[in-house]
Design a protein around this motif. Structure first.
Motif, short mmCIF file in Angstrom:
data_model
loop_
_atom_site.label_atom_id
_atom_site.label_comp_id
_atom_site.label_asym_id
_atom_site.label_seq_id
_atom_site.Cartn_x
_atom_site.Cartn_y
_atom_site.Cartn_z
N VAL A 142 0.84 -1.20 0.00
CA VAL A 142 0.00 0.00 0.00
C VAL A 142 0.87 1.25 0.00
O VAL A 142 0.63 2.20 -0.75
CB VAL A 142 -0.94 -0.01 1.22
N GLU A 143 1.91 1.23 0.82
CA GLU A 143 2.83 2.38 0.92
C GLU A 143 3.45 2.71 -0.44
O GLU A 143 3.65 3.89 -0.77
CB GLU A 143 3.92 2.06 1.94
N HIS A 144 3.73 1.69 -1.23
CA HIS A 144 4.35 1.89 -2.54
C HIS A 144 3.31 1.89 -3.66
O HIS A 144 3.65 1.70 -4.82
CB HIS A 144 5.43 0.83 -2.78
N GLN A 145 2.06 2.08 -3.30
CA GLN A 145 0.95 2.33 -4.24
C GLN A 145 0.68 1.16 -5.20
O GLN A 145 0.31 1.37 -6.36
CB GLN A 145 1.20 3.62 -5.02
N TYR A 146 0.83 -0.04 -4.70
CA TYR A 146 0.39 -1.21 -5.45
C TYR A 146 -1.08 -1.47 -5.16
O TYR A 146 -1.51 -1.40 -4.01
CB TYR A 146 1.21 -2.45 -5.09
N THR A 147 -1.83 -1.77 -6.19
CA THR A 147 -3.23 -2.18 -6.04
C THR A 147 -3.25 -3.70 -5.90
O THR A 147 -2.69 -4.41 -6.74
CB THR A 147 -4.06 -1.76 -7.25
N VAL A 148 -3.88 -4.18 -4.84
CA VAL A 148 -3.91 -5.62 -4.56
C VAL A 148 -5.07 -6.27 -5.30
O VAL A 148 -6.22 -5.85 -5.18
CB VAL A 148 -4.02 -5.88 -3.04
N VAL A 149 -4.76 -7.30 -6.08
CA VAL A 149 -5.76 -8.03 -6.87
C VAL A 149 -5.99 -9.40 -6.24
O VAL A 149 -5.03 -10.09 -5.88
CB VAL A 149 -5.29 -8.21 -8.32
N SER A 150 -7.26 -9.78 -6.09
CA SER A 150 -7.58 -11.12 -5.62
C SER A 150 -8.95 -11.50 -6.16
O SER A 150 -9.47 -10.83 -7.05
CB SER A 150 -7.54 -11.18 -4.09
N GLY A 151 -9.53 -12.60 -5.64
CA GLY A 151 -10.72 -13.16 -6.28
C GLY A 151 -12.00 -13.15 -5.49
O GLY A 151 -12.97 -13.79 -5.89
N LEU A 152 -12.05 -12.45 -4.34
CA LEU A 152 -13.24 -12.31 -3.50
C LEU A 152 -13.73 -13.65 -2.94
O LEU A 152 -14.83 -13.74 -2.42
CB LEU A 152 -14.39 -11.61 -4.24
N ALA A 153 -12.94 -14.70 -3.06
CA ALA A 153 -13.33 -15.99 -2.48
C ALA A 153 -13.19 -15.92 -0.96
O ALA A 153 -12.52 -15.03 -0.42
CB ALA A 153 -12.46 -17.11 -3.04
N ARG A 154 -13.80 -16.86 -0.27
CA ARG A 154 -13.61 -16.93 1.18
C ARG A 154 -12.16 -17.29 1.48
O ARG A 154 -11.45 -17.82 0.63
CB ARG A 154 -14.59 -17.93 1.82
N ALA A 163 -7.58 -6.54 4.34
CA ALA A 163 -6.34 -5.96 4.86
C ALA A 163 -5.93 -4.74 4.04
O ALA A 163 -5.49 -3.72 4.60
CB ALA A 163 -5.22 -7.00 4.84
N THR A 164 -6.10 -4.80 2.73
CA THR A 164 -5.73 -3.67 1.88
C THR A 164 -6.56 -2.44 2.24
O THR A 164 -6.03 -1.32 2.35
CB THR A 164 -5.93 -4.02 0.39
N MET A 165 -7.86 -2.64 2.41
CA MET A 165 -8.72 -1.51 2.78
C MET A 165 -8.42 -1.01 4.19
O MET A 165 -8.43 0.20 4.44
CB MET A 165 -10.19 -1.91 2.63
N LYS A 166 -8.12 -1.93 5.08
CA LYS A 166 -7.79 -1.54 6.46
C LYS A 166 -6.57 -0.63 6.49
O LYS A 166 -6.51 0.33 7.27
CB LYS A 166 -7.53 -2.79 7.32
N TYR A 167 -5.61 -0.89 5.63
CA TYR A 167 -4.38 -0.09 5.61
C TYR A 167 -4.45 1.07 4.60
O TYR A 167 -3.43 1.67 4.28
CB TYR A 167 -3.19 -1.00 5.31
N GLY A 168 -5.65 1.35 4.13
CA GLY A 168 -5.84 2.54 3.29
C GLY A 168 -5.44 2.37 1.84
O GLY A 168 -5.23 3.35 1.13
N GLY A 169 -5.36 1.12 1.38
CA GLY A 169 -4.93 0.87 0.01
C GLY A 169 -6.08 0.63 -0.95
O GLY A 169 -7.26 0.75 -0.60
N LYS A 170 -5.73 0.29 -2.18
CA LYS A 170 -6.70 0.03 -3.24
C LYS A 170 -6.65 -1.45 -3.62
O LYS A 170 -5.57 -2.06 -3.65
CB LYS A 170 -6.40 0.89 -4.46
N THR A 171 -7.83 -2.00 -3.93
CA THR A 171 -7.89 -3.43 -4.24
C THR A 171 -8.93 -3.71 -5.31
O THR A 171 -9.93 -3.01 -5.44
CB THR A 171 -8.19 -4.25 -2.95
N ILE A 172 -8.66 -4.75 -6.10
CA ILE A 172 -9.53 -5.19 -7.19
C ILE A 172 -9.93 -6.64 -6.94
O ILE A 172 -9.08 -7.47 -6.64
CB ILE A 172 -8.82 -5.09 -8.55
#
Length: 297
Positions: A142-154, A163-172
């Motif tokens: 997040v600090e280095h402005q990477y957007t975290v990509v994952s699959g919304l699975a459990r 975790a990405t949203m908790k730390y103020g980052g962006k996620t797809i």
């Protein structure tokens, strides 16, 4: 080759037959059959798409119905933004896939498609070990402005998004179904939040339900979007390893969190390490490695 296409006709065809790009190209070259698809001879459609004549007849009838529907308006009213393969926002890295999506449907902050992406995946039965790993992996990304990509699975996917949203980052989140359905159901609130503040992506029209074979297809988009892949936990027969194979085929770095040698959920990840994956214990190690090879980002 980038083709000029009638967007409405493309969306109408994709609505009834969500074909990948290489299949669509058979309708665009050497003859642009899509431009007169509703009037084409079914035999011409069957030959171009290499399908049976009865299926071509059925497909043409479905197209004729969809072509009369106000699809763009319907998508807009549902906050769905379709991105055809020749749109400026279509991620160029996806063209490196053997079967790029012909159309992506997105909800949320579609500007995230132009950011730096890194995938984080793992077991659907993730343990507290994955949660601990996320707290060490995600903040530096997040600090280095990477957007975290994952699959919304459990499991690991959910933990990566949260975790990405908790730390103020962006996620797809890349989905294996259309937007009118959601899998798993327990992620309804997470998906709604991401549709407003982050980004949801799918290659399936809104009405399409989740099917088992959709998820391996989804996995190629997760790895295709990302400059590298991070795996937290995985068993020896985990579906996570399918995504890992996609990433390796695409020449992407695969980072793996080492796990206890007696833990079932770490047997797959430890095997990846034995096969040459890069061990990491925190996100700074990932950033350092990626910055050494900026051409991969």
């Amino acid at each position: 080759m980038i083709f000029s296409v009638d967007v409405h006709k493309l969306l109408a065809l994709h609505y009834v037959y969500p074909l990948p790009l290489q299949k669509l190209q058979q309708l665009l070259s050497p003859v642009d059959i899509l431009s007169y698809f509703d009037q084409a001879q079914p035999s011409e459609i069957a030959q171009a798409l290499q399908i049976s004549l009865p299926k071509a007849v059925q497909l043409q009838k479905g197209f004729q119905r969809a072509n009369c529907m106000p699809l763009e308006e319907a998508y807009s009213s549902a906050d769905i933004f379709p991105i055809p393969f020749n749109h400026a926002l279509y991620p160029g890295h996806l063209f490196e896939l053997p079967s790029p999506p012909a159309v992506l449907y997105v909800k949320g902050q579609y500007s995230l498609l132009g950011s730096k992406h890194i995938a984080i995946i793992g077991s659907r039965k993730a343990t507290g070990y994955t949660k601990t790993a996320m707290d060490l992996l995600v903040p530096p990304l997040v600090e280095h402005q990477y957007t975290v990509v994952s699959g919304l699975a459990r499991g690991a996917d959910t933990l990566a998004h949260e975790a990405t949203m908790k730390y103020g980052g962006k996620t797809i989140a890349v989905l294996g179904h259309g937007f009118h359905h959601l899998y798993p159901r327990e992620n309804q609130m997470l998906a709604e939040k991401m549709a407003e503040e982050q980004l949801l992506i799918t290659e399936y029209p809104p009405y399409m339900k989740p099917e088992k074979w959709h998820f391996p297809m989804r996995n190629r988009i997760i790895s295709g979007l990302s400059s590298a892949l991070v795996v937290t936990e995985a068993t020896l027969r985990s579906g996570t390893l399918i995504t890992t194979e996609c990433a390796l085929e695409q020449g992407k770095d695969v980072f793996v969190v080492p796990g206890p040698i007696d833990a079932e959920q770490s047997k797959g990840t430890n095997k990846l390490l034995l096969e040459g994956a890069i061990p990491v214990c925190n996100g700074y190690q990932i950033v350092e490695m990626l910055e050494l090879f900026p051409s991969k980002n």
